[in-house]
Design a protein around this motif. Sequence first.
Motif: not given
Length: 216
Positions: A20-34
């Motif tokens: 349930d990683s916060f960093n994995t959530r953040l990379i998921g968000l970065a993915r959608s923006v990029i």
Amino acid sequence: MGSDKGVVRVLLFSASLRADSFNTRLIGLARSVIERLGARIDLATMREFDAPSYNQDVEAKDGFPAGTSELHRRLEACDAFVIATPEYNASMPGHLKNAIDWVSRARPQPFNARHGLLLSASPSMAGGNRGLWSLRIPLEHLGARVFPDMFSLAQAHKAFTDSGGLADQLLAERFEQNLRAFLDLVEAAKHYPCIKKAWVEFLGEPGDTVGRVEAA
Ligand SMILES: Cc1cc2nc3c(=O)[nH]c(=O)nc-3n(C[C@H](O)[C@H](O)[C@H](O)COP(=O)(O)O)c2cc1C
């Protein structure tokens, strides 16, 4: 690659192994923006780059573990990388440093002249930012062009909306601006590769007093 030859390719991964990683959530968000900004994404997991503790004897005898070969292949296939990492004891997690140590032995040395953006998330007030400063050191040593602006998400346990965005609108805008500025630089460097830098490795091993040089 055909018609998308000019499109910027970005490898993204979270350095957390936690479900349930916060960093994995953040990379998921970065993915959608990029993705929205038009780059081509390769989303990886830290598990794919797993390797035993680095041992030079093992490398000499058996070569690279599968996870290292995979990280090397994925880095070589992209123009830039984005890492979201937890901060452990004011530094980066050991498994991330271990993955970097292993892959630094592969040739071509894949961080050389590659652009990198560093993100972190933590429940703390500093958002894991000290971990990113420690991560810069090996990456810059290896010739990566680490983007000056890093993004650290403080109080990560309260920062996300249910749909995976950032609850704070100002922060969401800053995050997007950070990614946009990074991609602009990567795109410019891809089309106008004017900054050439040789990477010099000084191993300091017997019989290797000169070190090895790899052109950018
Ligand atoms: C061994 C260990 C050391 C930690 N050290 C720090 C630290 O120095 N600074 C910090 O902000 N959080 C620290 N934390 C808390 C992590 O930020 C927190 O567990 C976070 O959720 C990890 O990221 P993740 O959710 O992506 O797995 C530490 C956690 C562990 C397990």
